[in-house]
Design a protein around this motif. Structure first.
Motif, PDB file in Angstrom:
ATOM      1  N   ASN A  51       0.786  -1.232   0.000  1.00  0.00           N
ATOM      2  CA  ASN A  51       0.000   0.000   0.000  1.00  0.00           C
ATOM      3  C   ASN A  51       0.815   1.278   0.000  1.00  0.00           C
ATOM      4  O   ASN A  51       0.239   2.375   0.007  1.00  0.00           O
ATOM      5  CB  ASN A  51      -0.948   0.030   1.213  1.00  0.00           C
ATOM      6  N   ASN A  52       2.121   1.193   0.009  1.00  0.00           N
ATOM      7  CA  ASN A  52       2.883   2.435   0.008  1.00  0.00           C
ATOM      8  C   ASN A  52       4.275   2.247  -0.577  1.00  0.00           C
ATOM      9  O   ASN A  52       4.754   1.119  -0.763  1.00  0.00           O
ATOM     10  CB  ASN A  52       2.977   3.029   1.429  1.00  0.00           C
ATOM     11  N   LEU A  53       4.882   3.370  -0.857  1.00  0.00           N
ATOM     12  CA  LEU A  53       6.266   3.433  -1.322  1.00  0.00           C
ATOM     13  C   LEU A  53       7.028   4.266  -0.313  1.00  0.00           C
ATOM     14  O   LEU A  53       6.627   5.400  -0.008  1.00  0.00           O
ATOM     15  CB  LEU A  53       6.333   4.075  -2.715  1.00  0.00           C
ATOM     16  N   ALA A  54       8.106   3.731   0.232  1.00  0.00           N
ATOM     17  CA  ALA A  54       8.855   4.419   1.275  1.00  0.00           C
ATOM     18  C   ALA A  54      10.287   4.678   0.835  1.00  0.00           C
ATOM     19  O   ALA A  54      10.904   3.845   0.168  1.00  0.00           O
ATOM     20  CB  ALA A  54       8.854   3.602   2.565  1.00  0.00           C
ATOM     21  N   VAL A  55      10.794   5.855   1.201  1.00  0.00           N
ATOM     22  CA  VAL A  55      12.192   6.210   0.979  1.00  0.00           C
ATOM     23  C   VAL A  55      12.780   6.635   2.317  1.00  0.00           C
ATOM     24  O   VAL A  55      12.259   7.546   2.971  1.00  0.00           O
ATOM     25  CB  VAL A  55      12.340   7.349  -0.049  1.00  0.00           C
ATOM     26  N   GLN A  56      13.826   5.961   2.740  1.00  0.00           N
ATOM     27  CA  GLN A  56      14.511   6.328   3.980  1.00  0.00           C
ATOM     28  C   GLN A  56      15.868   6.907   3.654  1.00  0.00           C
ATOM     29  O   GLN A  56      16.618   6.341   2.851  1.00  0.00           O
ATOM     30  CB  GLN A  56      14.664   5.115   4.903  1.00  0.00           C
ATOM     31  N   THR A  57      16.177   8.049   4.254  1.00  0.00           N
ATOM     32  CA  THR A  57      17.463   8.692   4.027  1.00  0.00           C
ATOM     33  C   THR A  57      18.235   8.775   5.342  1.00  0.00           C
ATOM     34  O   THR A  57      17.651   8.747   6.427  1.00  0.00           O
ATOM     35  CB  THR A  57      17.287  10.115   3.461  1.00  0.00           C
ATOM     36  N   PHE A  58      19.552   8.883   5.220  1.00  0.00           N
ATOM     37  CA  PHE A  58      20.394   9.119   6.386  1.00  0.00           C
ATOM     38  C   PHE A  58      21.471  10.117   6.007  1.00  0.00           C
ATOM     39  O   PHE A  58      22.191   9.917   5.014  1.00  0.00           O
ATOM     40  CB  PHE A  58      21.037   7.833   6.909  1.00  0.00           C
ATOM     41  N   GLU A  59      21.550  11.197   6.755  1.00  0.00           N
ATOM     42  CA  GLU A  59      22.584  12.215   6.547  1.00  0.00           C
ATOM     43  C   GLU A  59      23.617  12.075   7.648  1.00  0.00           C
ATOM     44  O   GLU A  59      23.313  12.303   8.826  1.00  0.00           O
ATOM     45  CB  GLU A  59      21.972  13.617   6.577  1.00  0.00           C
ATOM     46  N   ALA A  60      24.826  11.673   7.284  1.00  0.00           N
ATOM     47  CA  ALA A  60      25.893  11.473   8.267  1.00  0.00           C
ATOM     48  C   ALA A  60      26.502  12.818   8.650  1.00  0.00           C
ATOM     49  O   ALA A  60      26.845  13.627   7.786  1.00  0.00           O
ATOM     50  CB  ALA A  60      26.961  10.551   7.695  1.00  0.00           C
ATOM     51  N   ILE A  61      26.628  13.043   9.940  1.00  0.00           N
ATOM     52  CA  ILE A  61      27.206  14.277  10.460  1.00  0.00           C
ATOM     53  C   ILE A  61      28.720  14.121  10.609  1.00  0.00           C
ATOM     54  O   ILE A  61      29.202  13.087  11.058  1.00  0.00           O
ATOM     55  CB  ILE A  61      26.590  14.632  11.830  1.00  0.00           C
ATOM     56  N   ASP A  62      29.463  15.139  10.211  1.00  0.00           N
ATOM     57  CA  ASP A  62      30.907  15.158  10.403  1.00  0.00           C
ATOM     58  C   ASP A  62      31.172  15.609  11.840  1.00  0.00           C
ATOM     59  O   ASP A  62      31.126  16.805  12.150  1.00  0.00           O
ATOM     60  CB  ASP A  62      31.558  16.119   9.405  1.00  0.00           C
ATOM     61  N   ARG A  63      31.429  14.651  12.727  1.00  0.00           N
ATOM     62  CA  ARG A  63      31.595  14.972  14.146  1.00  0.00           C
ATOM     63  C   ARG A  63      32.788  15.884  14.385  1.00  0.00           C
ATOM     64  O   ARG A  63      32.824  16.627  15.376  1.00  0.00           O
ATOM     65  CB  ARG A  63      31.743  13.691  14.969  1.00  0.00           C
ATOM     66  N   GLY A  64      33.758  15.840  13.486  1.00  0.00           N
ATOM     67  CA  GLY A  64      34.917  16.710  13.642  1.00  0.00           C
ATOM     68  C   GLY A  64      34.569  18.182  13.564  1.00  0.00           C
ATOM     69  O   GLY A  64      35.242  19.028  14.171  1.00  0.00           O
ATOM     70  N   GLN A  65      33.509  18.502  12.811  1.00  0.00           N
ATOM     71  CA  GLN A  65      33.084  19.894  12.686  1.00  0.00           C
ATOM     72  C   GLN A  65      32.327  20.380  13.917  1.00  0.00           C
ATOM     73  O   GLN A  65      32.143  21.588  14.101  1.00  0.00           O
ATOM     74  CB  GLN A  65      32.182  20.047  11.451  1.00  0.00           C
ATOM     75  N   LEU A  66      31.892  19.457  14.769  1.00  0.00           N
ATOM     76  CA  LEU A  66      31.066  19.825  15.913  1.00  0.00           C
ATOM     77  C   LEU A  66      31.875  20.040  17.183  1.00  0.00           C
ATOM     78  O   LEU A  66      31.307  20.372  18.222  1.00  0.00           O
ATOM     79  CB  LEU A  66      30.012  18.737  16.158  1.00  0.00           C
ATOM     80  N   GLN A  67      33.176  19.831  17.109  1.00  0.00           N
ATOM     81  CA  GLN A  67      34.074  20.076  18.234  1.00  0.00           C
ATOM     82  C   GLN A  67      33.596  19.357  19.506  1.00  0.00           C
ATOM     83  O   GLN A  67      33.518  19.930  20.588  1.00  0.00           O
ATOM     84  CB  GLN A  67      34.197  21.582  18.494  1.00  0.00           C
TER      85      GLN A  67
END
Length: 421
Positions: free
Chosen positions: A126-142
């Protein structure tokens, strides 16, 4: 066959691989690598792909592994982009440099937080799903996290919303998210810091004036759960905003301060035709922006004070009331009265209890920090897509689009679900 009659299929050997292409009819190149068919727009690009077979594989990249491990292992389609390499490629393009380079530079403090993004597409009955993941650069977050919440979105304000809402967006602690984004921009140049804060400050000053502070008058109202809904239709929607107050006594003072400043600023304009005298003495007409007079009335409905700010001759108004610890704002007084009736039980239906909500939204909302849902049957006619004979067979069975976003220490996971009737 993709080739035209009489066309020749040419081959060349490159590092043990056979590269195929047609002499006349097709402008792409292809080769077989293990069990895969690889196509490229030109020979050089295909050779670069073949060169990579003897080097470090993408699946060995730690950034890729982080993205891949946070997505479903199977699906119809998978995509991946290294965001920093993508930005570098865009920045080296002469056309992009001339048109969008300035925008990319200003957004750089925010964009460099994201190392890579991937997606997986999954289809069910009954549906079409798209899952995304955006990886954070932890080095930029100090050493800090990008944005995390102790609790997930509860959706308790949904009990006050109309069952037939055509759109809603809900979340919690918008104050925290705005402050975090502002902190990220402040780590860039002075121009970067001004960009984000300046946009918000300009809108604040436009509608409320200089005496209202974002930090002390507006942001404190956004610390808890919030909800925005639209009902009726998208041509002339009834919009409502629901805010769970964190400190009712102090927040009541803030609300009245904002209402008074808004009335004094008179920043709602409507077009008006005005007769003018041209330099040669002849009469002419021009359209000018006319500031609407804003009047205030207060009425009691079922024990609650409902304030209406009438915006001159405009067909909508700003109406608000505080129901225990919840501020509700709507574009017509009937919507406020209906919200009060849902709270008292006089109206027994609501968005949270609707069958469609429980079918399409609740399954993806359980672990979400922010949720968005829109009824496609309401938006498709507005866009004129139902008049497109090519698209019509594919879109007439679409019910809704739901988005659920989750914030983690190392990334942002978002699920998009397209529900089919």
């Amino acid at each position: 066959s993709l080739a035209t009659p009489g066309d020749d299929l040419l081959t060349e050997i490159y590092k043990g691989y056979t590269i195929y292409h047609y002499k006349l009819s097709q402008n792409y190149y292809f080769a077989f690598v293990n069990n895969y068919l690889v196509l490229a727009g030109n020979s050089i690009l295909l050779q670069q792909i073949l060169d990579a077979q003897s080097g470090t594989k993408l699946q060995e990249d730690p950034i890729f592994q982080k993205v891949n491990n946070n997505l479903p292992s199977s699906g119809l389609m998978f995509g991946y982009a290294n965001m920093q390499k993508l930005f570098e490629t865009m920045a080296s393009n002469p056309l992009f440099q001339g048109q969008k380079m300035h925008d990319l530079i200003l957004l750089q403090p925010f964009l460099k937080m994201f190392a890579a993004q991937g997606f997986t597409m999954i289809a069910t009955e009954n549906n079409l799903a798209v899952q995304t993941f955006e990886a954070i650069d932890r080095g930029q977050l100090q050493g800090q996290s990008y944005l995390t919440y102790n609790d997930k979105y509860a959706g308790k304000l949904l009990n006050l919303a109309p069952e037939n809402a055509i759109m809603f967006v809900g979340g919690h602690d918008l104050n925290k998210e705005l402050n975090r984004i502002s902190e990220i921009f402040s780590k860039g140049t002075s121009i970067d810091a001004t960009l984000f804060s300046g946009i918000l400050a300009a809108q604040k000053e436009k509608y409320f004036g200089k005496d209202i502070s974002l930090e002390s008058d507006i942001y404190p109202l956004l610390k808890n759960e919030y909800l925005v809904t639209a009902e009726d239709n998208f041509e002339a929607p009834t919009v409502a905003v629901y805010i769970d107050l964190s400190n009712k006594n102090e927040d009541l003072l803030r609300i009245e301060k904002l209402a008074t400043a808004f009335m004094q600023k008179r920043a709602i304009f409507s077009p008006q035709i005005q007769e003018v005298t041209l330099p040669d003495g002849t009469k002419g007409r021009e359209i000018v922006a006319n500031a609407e007079d804003i009047s205030r009335t207060d009425n009691i409905y079922s024990g609650y004070n409902v304030t209406t700010l009438q915006l001159g001759s405009l067909p909508w108004s700003i109406n608000y009331a505080v129901l225990d610890n919840t501020l509700v704002i709507a574009t017509n007084p009937t919507a406020i009265n209906n919200i009060i009736d849902r709270k008292s039980g006089k109206i027994t239906t609501n968005l949270r209890a609707s069958n469609d909500f429980n079918k399409t939204v609740l399954p993806v909302m359980r672990t979400a920090d922010e949720v968005f849902n829109i009824k496609l049957g309401a938006v498709i006619p507005v866009l004129g897509l139902d008049q497109n004979l090519v698209l019509k067979p594919y879109i007439e069975g679409l019910n809704s689009l739901t988005m659920a976003k989750n914030f983690f220490d190392d990334g942002i996971s978002t699920l998009y679900v397209l529900d089919v009737l």
